[in-house]
Write an enzyme that holds these catalytic residues in place. Structure first.
Site, PDB file in Angstrom:
ATOM      1  N   PRO A   1      77.981  21.577  47.583  1.00 39.70           N
ATOM      2  CA  PRO A   1      79.439  21.594  47.386  1.00 39.70           C
ATOM      3  C   PRO A   1      80.122  22.498  48.415  1.00 39.70           C
ATOM      4  CG  PRO A   1      78.293  21.972  45.307  1.00 39.70           C
ATOM      5  CD  PRO A   1      77.246  21.984  46.374  1.00 39.70           C
TER       6      PRO A   1
ATOM      7  N   TYR B   1      71.720  42.503  60.258  1.00 41.55           N
ATOM      8  CA  TYR B   1      71.209  41.526  61.235  1.00 41.55           C
ATOM      9  C   TYR B   1      71.945  41.612  62.582  1.00 41.55           C
ATOM     10  CZ  TYR B   1      70.332  36.771  63.100  1.00 41.55           C
ATOM     11  OH  TYR B   1      70.027  35.703  63.882  1.00 41.55           O
TER      12      TYR B   1
ATOM     13  N   LEU C   1      70.423  28.049  56.716  1.00 41.27           N
ATOM     14  CA  LEU C   1      69.377  27.116  57.133  1.00 41.27           C
ATOM     15  C   LEU C   1      68.178  27.794  57.808  1.00 41.27           C
ATOM     16  CD1 LEU C   1      68.448  24.181  57.483  1.00 41.27           C
ATOM     17  CD2 LEU C   1      69.723  24.132  59.641  1.00 41.27           C
TER      18      LEU C   1
ATOM     19  N   ASP D   1      75.720  52.703  57.486  1.00 42.56           N
ATOM     20  CA  ASP D   1      75.306  51.566  56.660  1.00 42.56           C
ATOM     21  C   ASP D   1      74.982  52.110  55.279  1.00 42.56           C
ATOM     22  OD1 ASP D   1      73.750  49.270  55.592  1.00 42.56           O
ATOM     23  OD2 ASP D   1      73.843  48.544  57.657  1.00 42.56           O
TER      24      ASP D   1
ATOM     25  N   ASN E   1      77.399  30.093  64.019  1.00 40.89           N
ATOM     26  CA  ASN E   1      76.197  30.297  63.196  1.00 40.89           C
ATOM     27  C   ASN E   1      75.122  31.086  63.942  1.00 40.89           C
ATOM     28  OD1 ASN E   1      77.721  28.023  62.056  1.00 40.89           O
ATOM     29  ND2 ASN E   1      76.038  27.893  60.624  1.00 40.89           N
TER      30      ASN E   1
ATOM     31  N   LYS F   1      87.856  37.521  54.967  1.00 39.72           N
ATOM     32  CA  LYS F   1      87.913  37.613  56.441  1.00 39.72           C
ATOM     33  C   LYS F   1      89.337  37.338  56.936  1.00 39.72           C
ATOM     34  CE  LYS F   1      83.627  38.586  57.222  1.00 39.72           C
ATOM     35  NZ  LYS F   1      83.265  39.908  57.698  1.00 39.72           N
TER      36      LYS F   1
ATOM     37  N   SER G   1      84.898  35.159  61.118  1.00 42.90           N
ATOM     38  CA  SER G   1      83.985  34.018  60.953  1.00 42.90           C
ATOM     39  C   SER G   1      84.724  32.707  61.176  1.00 42.90           C
ATOM     40  CB  SER G   1      83.445  34.064  59.526  1.00 42.90           C
ATOM     41  OG  SER G   1      82.835  32.854  59.199  1.00 42.90           O
TER      42      SER G   1
ATOM     43  N   TYR H   1      84.847  34.839  50.098  1.00 36.91           N
ATOM     44  CA  TYR H   1      84.296  35.460  51.312  1.00 36.91           C
ATOM     45  C   TYR H   1      85.182  35.132  52.512  1.00 36.91           C
ATOM     46  CZ  TYR H   1      81.569  35.854  55.594  1.00 36.91           C
ATOM     47  OH  TYR H   1      81.185  36.140  56.877  1.00 36.91           O
TER      48      TYR H   1
HETATM   49  P1  NAD Z   1      74.143  41.826  57.157  1.00 37.35           P
HETATM   50  O1  NAD Z   1      74.276  41.765  55.664  1.00 37.35           O
HETATM   51  O2  NAD Z   1      72.777  41.735  57.722  1.00 37.35           O
HETATM   52  O3  NAD Z   1      74.838  43.172  57.701  1.00 37.35           O
HETATM   53  C1  NAD Z   1      75.924  43.779  57.043  1.00 37.35           C
HETATM   54  C2  NAD Z   1      75.539  45.237  56.820  1.00 37.35           C
HETATM   55  O4  NAD Z   1      76.624  45.922  56.208  1.00 37.35           O
HETATM   56  C3  NAD Z   1      74.329  45.411  55.914  1.00 37.35           C
HETATM   57  O5  NAD Z   1      73.374  46.215  56.599  1.00 37.35           O
HETATM   58  C4  NAD Z   1      74.869  46.130  54.676  1.00 37.35           C
HETATM   59  O6  NAD Z   1      73.922  47.021  54.136  1.00 37.35           O
HETATM   60  C5  NAD Z   1      76.103  46.821  55.241  1.00 37.35           C
HETATM   61  N1  NAD Z   1      77.188  47.050  54.265  1.00 37.35           N
HETATM   62  C6  NAD Z   1      77.747  46.176  53.389  1.00 37.35           C
HETATM   63  N2  NAD Z   1      78.717  46.774  52.682  1.00 37.35           N
HETATM   64  C7  NAD Z   1      78.807  48.057  53.131  1.00 37.35           C
HETATM   65  C8  NAD Z   1      79.617  49.182  52.786  1.00 37.35           C
HETATM   66  N3  NAD Z   1      80.541  49.108  51.827  1.00 37.35           N
HETATM   67  N4  NAD Z   1      79.432  50.337  53.465  1.00 37.35           N
HETATM   68  C9  NAD Z   1      78.499  50.437  54.438  1.00 37.35           C
HETATM   69  N5  NAD Z   1      77.684  49.412  54.793  1.00 37.35           N
HETATM   70  C10 NAD Z   1      77.849  48.241  54.129  1.00 37.35           C
HETATM   71  O7  NAD Z   1      75.082  40.704  57.753  1.00 37.35           O
HETATM   72  P2  NAD Z   1      75.192  40.144  59.256  1.00 37.35           P
HETATM   73  O8  NAD Z   1      74.686  38.753  59.237  1.00 37.35           O
HETATM   74  O9  NAD Z   1      74.657  41.121  60.201  1.00 37.35           O
HETATM   75  O10 NAD Z   1      76.768  40.055  59.378  1.00 37.35           O
HETATM   76  C11 NAD Z   1      77.537  41.109  59.934  1.00 37.35           C
HETATM   77  C12 NAD Z   1      79.004  40.760  59.788  1.00 37.35           C
HETATM   78  O11 NAD Z   1      79.252  39.518  60.444  1.00 37.35           O
HETATM   79  C13 NAD Z   1      79.467  40.593  58.353  1.00 37.35           C
HETATM   80  O12 NAD Z   1      80.756  41.147  58.223  1.00 37.35           O
HETATM   81  C14 NAD Z   1      79.522  39.095  58.171  1.00 37.35           C
HETATM   82  O13 NAD Z   1      80.469  38.696  57.213  1.00 37.35           O
HETATM   83  C15 NAD Z   1      79.918  38.629  59.573  1.00 37.35           C
HETATM   84  N6  NAD Z   1      79.499  37.250  59.858  1.00 37.35           N
HETATM   85  C16 NAD Z   1      78.171  36.918  59.725  1.00 37.35           C
HETATM   86  C17 NAD Z   1      77.773  35.613  59.974  1.00 37.35           C
HETATM   87  C18 NAD Z   1      76.330  35.200  59.769  1.00 37.35           C
HETATM   88  O14 NAD Z   1      76.060  34.013  59.652  1.00 37.35           O
HETATM   89  N7  NAD Z   1      75.373  36.114  59.770  1.00 37.35           N
HETATM   90  C19 NAD Z   1      78.721  34.649  60.378  1.00 37.35           C
HETATM   91  C20 NAD Z   1      80.059  35.035  60.511  1.00 37.35           C
HETATM   92  C21 NAD Z   1      80.440  36.356  60.262  1.00 37.35           C
HETATM   93  N1  UDP Z   2      71.471  23.426  55.061  1.00 35.26           N
HETATM   94  C1  UDP Z   2      70.468  22.645  54.475  1.00 35.26           C
HETATM   95  N2  UDP Z   2      69.541  23.267  53.687  1.00 35.26           N
HETATM   96  C2  UDP Z   2      69.545  24.620  53.451  1.00 35.26           C
HETATM   97  C3  UDP Z   2      70.567  25.407  54.064  1.00 35.26           C
HETATM   98  C4  UDP Z   2      71.523  24.772  54.854  1.00 35.26           C
HETATM   99  O1  UDP Z   2      70.436  21.433  54.671  1.00 35.26           O
HETATM  100  O2  UDP Z   2      68.679  25.125  52.715  1.00 35.26           O
HETATM  101  C5  UDP Z   2      72.476  22.787  55.938  1.00 35.26           C
HETATM  102  C6  UDP Z   2      73.907  22.945  55.487  1.00 35.26           C
HETATM  103  O3  UDP Z   2      74.248  21.881  54.609  1.00 35.26           O
HETATM  104  C7  UDP Z   2      74.663  22.887  56.825  1.00 35.26           C
HETATM  105  C8  UDP Z   2      73.685  23.536  57.813  1.00 35.26           C
HETATM  106  O4  UDP Z   2      72.396  23.437  57.201  1.00 35.26           O
HETATM  107  O5  UDP Z   2      74.870  21.543  57.222  1.00 35.26           O
HETATM  108  C9  UDP Z   2      73.994  25.009  58.099  1.00 35.26           C
HETATM  109  O6  UDP Z   2      74.070  25.694  56.868  1.00 35.26           O
HETATM  110  P1  UDP Z   2      74.254  27.284  56.808  1.00 35.26           P
HETATM  111  O7  UDP Z   2      74.370  27.657  55.357  1.00 35.26           O
HETATM  112  O8  UDP Z   2      73.171  27.921  57.590  1.00 35.26           O
HETATM  113  O9  UDP Z   2      75.613  27.556  57.587  1.00 35.26           O
HETATM  114  P2  UDP Z   2      77.146  27.145  57.196  1.00 35.26           P
HETATM  115  O10 UDP Z   2      77.093  25.910  56.355  1.00 35.26           O
HETATM  116  O11 UDP Z   2      77.677  28.316  56.477  1.00 35.26           O
HETATM  117  O12 UDP Z   2      77.805  26.909  58.503  1.00 35.26           O
END
Ligand code: NAD
Ligand code: UDP
Length: 339
Positions: free
Chosen positions: A292, A11, A199, A31, A178, A152, A124, A148
């Site tokens: 939770p 993503y 969400l 990837d 987010n 990080k 994160s 998780y």
């Molecule tokens: P995503 O799952 O869409 O992208 C992660 C990619 O890494 C995937 O394409 C997956 O196939 C690849 N991958 C996983 N393990 C691998 C491995 N061992 N070797 C090669 N490729 C591998 O996730 P995203 O939402 O794009 O998130 C990217 C990064 O940002 C992640 O590290 C995630 O923890 C961090 N992050 C995401 C969010 C969020 O809400 N999306 C928030 C905070 C941090």
């Molecule tokens: N949330 C919700 N219903 C869902 C998913 C999330 O009400 O199906 C709420 C959750 O309780 C939080 C907000 O939406 O208050 C954002 O949740 P998300 O999982 O997207 O992000 P995070 O909690 O990891 O910041």
């Protein structure tokens, strides 16, 4: 200059790859497709007219990781690859620690061998200790509630140690809040496997009729309307934040930590309302019990990002909802949908 984007078909990685290409930077993507689809590569090509070199490599395999560096002249790494589902990490902690830590260690080993000194890491907001004091500043205490988040935190500590040991090493650990939204073209967006945990992807799946209704996890929090408040940031703003971070590394800061958010908090019901407005689709919901581990509020202090990265999020909540919907509506089957 070539930047290795690990997890570059996921993503945030795919949007960042586009932003880098649009800046004229050469991109190499790695990837393992564990949570992404190869069609994302075609979508990147459709948007930019450039097909980045792609390695289908699992970063847990050191020899294969090393090959990427052998075959390309890499100047910097942006490391998105990793597993990210909080609930799954509680059930499968070893799998999470193995994937997230080992892939980072392998990259660092290969970087040392090939003398690559610039690293941007996807951290994160979940690394912060639960706090009633908002907004969250980078120097606030850290404590995590699940494997998780701890993966990080551990990686941030490892990166810090690496910077202490090697004065030429520069790392930006970016603490995302987010991310939601999608590329304006409707070609790239969030495409989770199975039932979404977050969400916005859940809301968009309700909107296309994959689920009957949204469950709102609690309306008895001490917030504006009782539902959880988060700092939602457009994925295109987040992508831009990585370009700013690469620029920052040129100043040779050593280990640098920074929030990427908007500084604004929106409740679950505000998101539902804005999504309905932008999509014209009603989102039925029911209030259920709290999830939770959830907290009432979480939003970023953006001062450091503004001052030190020159980064400020530009997109509004309306943009985020409209673009998330645009991607979902054009891609009901995700990247399997014909474009
Ligand atoms: P995503 O799952 O869409 O992208 C992660 C990619 O890494 C995937 O394409 C997956 O196939 C690849 N991958 C996983 N393990 C691998 C491995 N061992 N070797 C090669 N490729 C591998 O996730 P995203 O939402 O794009 O998130 C990217 C990064 O940002 C992640 O590290 C995630 O923890 C961090 N992050 C995401 C969010 C969020 O809400 N999306 C928030 C905070 C941090
Ligand atoms: N949330 C919700 N219903 C869902 C998913 C999330 O009400 O199906 C709420 C959750 O309780 C939080 C907000 O939406 O208050 C954002 O949740 P998300 O999982 O997207 O992000 P995070 O909690 O990891 O910041």
């Amino acid at each position: 200059m070539a930047v290795l984007v690990t997890g570059g078909l996921g993503y945030i990685g795919s949007h960042t790859a586009v932003a880098l290409i649009e800046k004229g930077i050469k991109v190499v993507i790695c990837d393992d497709l564990s949570n992404s689809d190869i069609n994302a590569l075609d979508r990147i090509f459709k948007i930019t007219n450039v097909r980045p070199k792609f390695h289908k490599t699992d970063l847990k395999d050191y020899k294969k990781t090393e090959l990427i560096f052998k075959r390309n002249s890499i100047d910097a790494v942006i490391h998105f690859a990793g597993y990210k589902a909080v609930g799954e990490s509680v059930e499968k902690p070893v799998m999470y620690y193995e994937n997230n830590l080992l892939s980072t260690l392998n990259l660092l080993k290969a970087m040392k061998k090939f003398n690559v000194k610039n690293f941007v890491f996807s951290s994160s907001a979940t690394v912060y200790k639960v706090s009633d004091i908002m907004p969250l500043k980078e120097n606030f205490p850290l404590a995590q509630t699940n494997p998780y988040g701890r993966s990080k935190y551990f990686i941030e500590e490892i990166l810090h140690d690496v910077c202490i040991s090697d004065k030429n090493m520069n790392v930006a650990a970016l603490r995302y809040f987010n991310p939601i939204g999608a590329h304006k073209s409707g070609l790239l967006g969030e495409n989770p496997n199975g039932i979404p945990n977050n969400l916005m992807p859940f809301i968009t799946k309700v909107a296309i009729g994959k689920f009957d209704k949204l469950k709102v996890f609690g309306n008895d929090y001490p917030t504006k309307d009782g539902t959880g408040v988060r700092d939602y940031i457009h994925v295109l703003d987040l992508a831009k934040g990585h370009i700013c971070a690469l620029e920052k590394l040129k100043e040779k800061p050593g280990f640098f930590v920074c929030n990427l958010g908007t500084g604004k908090g929106y409740s679950v019901l505000e998101i539902v309302k804005e999504f309905e407005k932008q999509s014209g689709v009603e989102i039925p919901y029911e209030i259920t019990k709290r999830r939770p581990g959830d907290i009432a509020e979480c939003y970023a202090d953006c001062e450091k990002a503004e001052k030190e990265l020159g980064f400020k999020a530009e997109y509004s909540l309306a943009d985020m909802c409209r673009d998330s919907w645009n991607f979902q509506k054009n891609n009901p089957e995700g990247y399997k949908s014909v474009q």
